[in-house]
Scaffold this motif. Structure first.
Motif, PDB file in Angstrom:
ATOM      1  N   GLU A   1     -15.307 -19.973  19.511  1.00  0.00           N
ATOM      2  CA  GLU A   1     -15.649 -19.199  18.393  1.00  0.00           C
ATOM      3  C   GLU A   1     -14.317 -18.634  17.654  1.00  0.00           C
ATOM      4  O   GLU A   1     -14.166 -18.228  16.639  1.00  0.00           O
ATOM      5  CB  GLU A   1     -16.589 -18.114  19.003  1.00  0.00           C
ATOM      6  CG  GLU A   1     -17.838 -18.875  19.440  1.00  0.00           C
ATOM      7  CD  GLU A   1     -18.928 -17.777  20.274  1.00  0.00           C
ATOM      8  OE1 GLU A   1     -18.262 -16.562  20.450  1.00  0.00           O
ATOM      9  OE2 GLU A   1     -19.955 -18.116  20.362  1.00  0.00           O
ATOM     10  N   ASN A   2     -13.345 -17.992  18.628  1.00  0.00           N
ATOM     11  CA  ASN A   2     -12.319 -17.419  18.253  1.00  0.00           C
ATOM     12  C   ASN A   2     -11.485 -18.382  17.311  1.00  0.00           C
ATOM     13  O   ASN A   2     -11.066 -18.082  16.270  1.00  0.00           O
ATOM     14  CB  ASN A   2     -11.264 -16.772  19.067  1.00  0.00           C
ATOM     15  CG  ASN A   2     -12.073 -15.685  19.972  1.00  0.00           C
ATOM     16  OD1 ASN A   2     -12.904 -15.053  19.172  1.00  0.00           O
ATOM     17  ND2 ASN A   2     -11.830 -15.343  21.136  1.00  0.00           N
ATOM     18  N   LEU A   3     -11.448 -19.674  17.780  1.00  0.00           N
ATOM     19  CA  LEU A   3     -10.584 -20.423  16.885  1.00  0.00           C
ATOM     20  C   LEU A   3     -11.249 -20.978  15.662  1.00  0.00           C
ATOM     21  O   LEU A   3     -10.620 -20.919  14.638  1.00  0.00           O
ATOM     22  CB  LEU A   3     -10.487 -21.891  17.683  1.00  0.00           C
ATOM     23  CG  LEU A   3      -9.460 -22.909  16.972  1.00  0.00           C
ATOM     24  CD1 LEU A   3      -8.366 -22.825  16.534  1.00  0.00           C
ATOM     25  CD2 LEU A   3      -9.805 -24.066  17.890  1.00  0.00           C
ATOM     26  N   GLU A   4     -12.862 -20.946  15.633  1.00  0.00           N
ATOM     27  CA  GLU A   4     -13.301 -21.215  14.497  1.00  0.00           C
ATOM     28  C   GLU A   4     -13.153 -20.128  13.307  1.00  0.00           C
ATOM     29  O   GLU A   4     -12.821 -20.084  12.232  1.00  0.00           O
ATOM     30  CB  GLU A   4     -14.841 -21.397  14.771  1.00  0.00           C
ATOM     31  CG  GLU A   4     -15.629 -21.728  13.413  1.00  0.00           C
ATOM     32  CD  GLU A   4     -17.163 -22.241  13.859  1.00  0.00           C
ATOM     33  OE1 GLU A   4     -18.020 -22.198  12.996  1.00  0.00           O
ATOM     34  OE2 GLU A   4     -17.538 -21.793  15.124  1.00  0.00           O
ATOM     35  N   ARG A   5     -13.209 -18.844  13.835  1.00  0.00           N
ATOM     36  CA  ARG A   5     -13.168 -17.868  13.161  1.00  0.00           C
ATOM     37  C   ARG A   5     -11.674 -17.796  12.474  1.00  0.00           C
ATOM     38  O   ARG A   5     -11.309 -17.310  11.378  1.00  0.00           O
ATOM     39  CB  ARG A   5     -13.100 -16.342  13.601  1.00  0.00           C
ATOM     40  CG  ARG A   5     -14.698 -16.138  13.928  1.00  0.00           C
ATOM     41  CD  ARG A   5     -15.084 -14.598  14.447  1.00  0.00           C
ATOM     42  NE  ARG A   5     -14.503 -14.414  15.716  1.00  0.00           N
ATOM     43  CZ  ARG A   5     -15.080 -14.644  16.805  1.00  0.00           C
ATOM     44  NH1 ARG A   5     -16.368 -14.913  16.818  1.00  0.00           N
ATOM     45  NH2 ARG A   5     -14.492 -14.228  18.043  1.00  0.00           N
ATOM     46  N   SER A   6     -10.721 -18.265  13.103  1.00  0.00           N
ATOM     47  CA  SER A   6      -9.305 -18.050  12.750  1.00  0.00           C
ATOM     48  C   SER A   6      -9.200 -18.979  11.623  1.00  0.00           C
ATOM     49  O   SER A   6      -8.425 -19.011  10.737  1.00  0.00           O
ATOM     50  CB  SER A   6      -8.505 -18.251  14.090  1.00  0.00           C
ATOM     51  OG  SER A   6      -8.455 -17.463  14.995  1.00  0.00           O
ATOM     52  N   LEU A   7      -9.737 -20.151  12.094  1.00  0.00           N
ATOM     53  CA  LEU A   7      -9.734 -21.413  10.981  1.00  0.00           C
ATOM     54  C   LEU A   7     -10.284 -20.886   9.547  1.00  0.00           C
ATOM     55  O   LEU A   7      -9.557 -21.341   8.435  1.00  0.00           O
ATOM     56  CB  LEU A   7     -10.443 -22.606  11.444  1.00  0.00           C
ATOM     57  CG  LEU A   7      -9.708 -23.313  12.779  1.00  0.00           C
ATOM     58  CD1 LEU A   7     -10.278 -24.493  13.178  1.00  0.00           C
ATOM     59  CD2 LEU A   7      -8.202 -23.830  12.029  1.00  0.00           C
ATOM     60  N   GLU A   8     -11.469 -20.261   9.670  1.00  0.00           N
ATOM     61  CA  GLU A   8     -11.942 -19.585   8.574  1.00  0.00           C
ATOM     62  C   GLU A   8     -11.231 -18.827   7.764  1.00  0.00           C
ATOM     63  O   GLU A   8     -10.992 -18.724   6.596  1.00  0.00           O
ATOM     64  CB  GLU A   8     -13.342 -19.246   8.994  1.00  0.00           C
ATOM     65  CG  GLU A   8     -14.480 -19.815   9.396  1.00  0.00           C
ATOM     66  CD  GLU A   8     -14.931 -20.839   8.223  1.00  0.00           C
ATOM     67  OE1 GLU A   8     -14.666 -20.512   7.053  1.00  0.00           O
ATOM     68  OE2 GLU A   8     -15.140 -22.140   8.393  1.00  0.00           O
ATOM     69  N   SER A   9     -10.554 -17.962   8.626  1.00  0.00           N
ATOM     70  CA  SER A   9      -9.723 -16.893   8.106  1.00  0.00           C
ATOM     71  C   SER A   9      -8.537 -17.404   7.429  1.00  0.00           C
ATOM     72  O   SER A   9      -8.141 -17.192   6.184  1.00  0.00           O
ATOM     73  CB  SER A   9      -9.292 -15.897   9.282  1.00  0.00           C
ATOM     74  OG  SER A   9      -8.238 -14.933   8.670  1.00  0.00           O
ATOM     75  N   ILE A  10      -8.020 -18.527   8.101  1.00  0.00           N
ATOM     76  CA  ILE A  10      -6.833 -19.032   7.547  1.00  0.00           C
ATOM     77  C   ILE A  10      -7.235 -19.858   6.222  1.00  0.00           C
ATOM     78  O   ILE A  10      -6.512 -19.940   5.241  1.00  0.00           O
ATOM     79  CB  ILE A  10      -6.162 -19.806   8.597  1.00  0.00           C
ATOM     80  CG1 ILE A  10      -5.584 -19.565   9.626  1.00  0.00           C
ATOM     81  CG2 ILE A  10      -5.292 -21.040   7.768  1.00  0.00           C
ATOM     82  CD1 ILE A  10      -5.033 -20.311  10.775  1.00  0.00           C
ATOM     83  N   LYS A  11      -8.399 -20.602   6.327  1.00  0.00           N
ATOM     84  CA  LYS A  11      -8.810 -21.352   4.764  1.00  0.00           C
ATOM     85  C   LYS A  11      -8.959 -20.192   3.980  1.00  0.00           C
ATOM     86  O   LYS A  11      -8.710 -20.549   2.851  1.00  0.00           O
ATOM     87  CB  LYS A  11     -10.187 -21.935   5.370  1.00  0.00           C
ATOM     88  CG  LYS A  11     -11.013 -22.644   4.343  1.00  0.00           C
ATOM     89  CD  LYS A  11     -12.000 -23.357   4.996  1.00  0.00           C
ATOM     90  CE  LYS A  11     -12.783 -24.154   3.668  1.00  0.00           C
ATOM     91  NZ  LYS A  11     -14.010 -24.832   3.912  1.00  0.00           N
TER      92      LYS A  11
END
Length: 279
Positions: free
Chosen positions: A85-95
């Motif tokens: 979940e954290n990775l997904e949020r990080s990827l969304e933030s980076i995107k």
């Protein structure tokens, strides 16, 4: 006869006693053997009990270890889920940041394109004027047209020369075609003090020179006054040393600063963000 009977009785008793003793001995041996077997059984029982306790402890230890392992597996699964979940949020933030950066870069590219076109146009209309008193430059995305006071004014005066009006007319022609750009006219002087019935000091001279340019751009060439700002910097922003005549000559200048309107620039960024979100 009385004597024979007792002797016989005694003999019988003796024989009886001998048999009982033998049997007794046998019983004693059996008892000892039984006792030994009992002792051995007790020892074996004690060993079995000890082994059972050890086995029970081992079982309890295994149960505890198994419980911990199950908990660890559960924790790892939970951590893995949280990590995902954290990775997904990080990827969304980076995107999202990438979209913002791309939008900002696109806005800057658009502004740079406008700036390049503006410089090209200015050099095109002023290119036939071979004069070292005119300089066009770009600093941090802003276009500067620097005009020396020799071209614009007489010494200590803020009245614009007829030759300078020709140059200002060419600049006005370009900026009128760029309605999304603002102008700031900035007057500069040297550090030689001036004071007369009209001018209080170098501040007054620098401001009046700027307002003279703005009035000509507005009145003679139709530049929208809402796009213009007149500013005086006196002698506080020199480009050369005031210790020599040549340096003071360079410091006496007027700059026409042509810059994009900030609200339109940020509007381009917001438009780019909306397009990125739509994609």
């Amino acid at each position: 006869m009385r004597k024979i009977i007792p002797l016989s009785f005694v003999a019988i008793l003796l024989m009886s006693s001998c048999v009982s003793k033998k049997k007794y001995t046998t019983l004693q041996d059996e008892q000892k053997e039984t006792a030994d077997k009992l002792s051995a059984a007790k020892l074996e029982l004690a060993s079995c009990l000890s082994d059972r306790e050890s086995a029970k402890k081992e079982i309890e230890h295994l149960k505890s270890t198994n419980y911990q392992l199950l908990n660890n597996v559960s924790s790892l699964a939970t951590l893995s889920q949280k990590g995902a979940e954290n990775l997904e949020r990080s990827l969304e933030s980076i995107k999202e940041k990438d979209m913002r950066i791309n939008s900002l870069n696109e806005a800057i590219s658009k502004k740079d394109s406008v700036t390049l076109a503006l410089v090209t146009s200015l050099k095109g209309v002023l290119g036939n004027i071979n004069d070292e008193d005119i300089e066009i430059s770009v600093e941090k995305g802003v276009v500067y047209v620097s005009l020396s006071d020799k071209l614009l004014f007489k010494s200590g005066s803020y009245y614009v020369s007829s030759r300078a009006k020709e140059v200002l007319g060419k600049v006005a022609k370009v900026v009128k075609n760029k309605p999304d750009m603002d102008l700031m006219v900035e007057g500069h002087t040297d550090n030689v003090s001036i004071k007369n019935t009209v001018l209080e000091d170098n501040w007054d001279l620098s401001v009046k020179r700027a307002t003279s340019i703005v009035r000509i751009l507005q009145d003679d060439f139709g530049v929208d006054p809402a796009r213009m700002t007149a500013a005086g910097r006196s002698y506080y922003v020199p480009v050369s040393s005031n210790d020599s005549a040549e340096g003071r000559s360079l410091n006496r200048r007027t700059r026409i600063i042509i810059l994009p309107k900030l609200d339109q620039f940020y509007g381009m960024i917001e438009e780019g963000m909306k397009e990125a979100e739509a994609k």
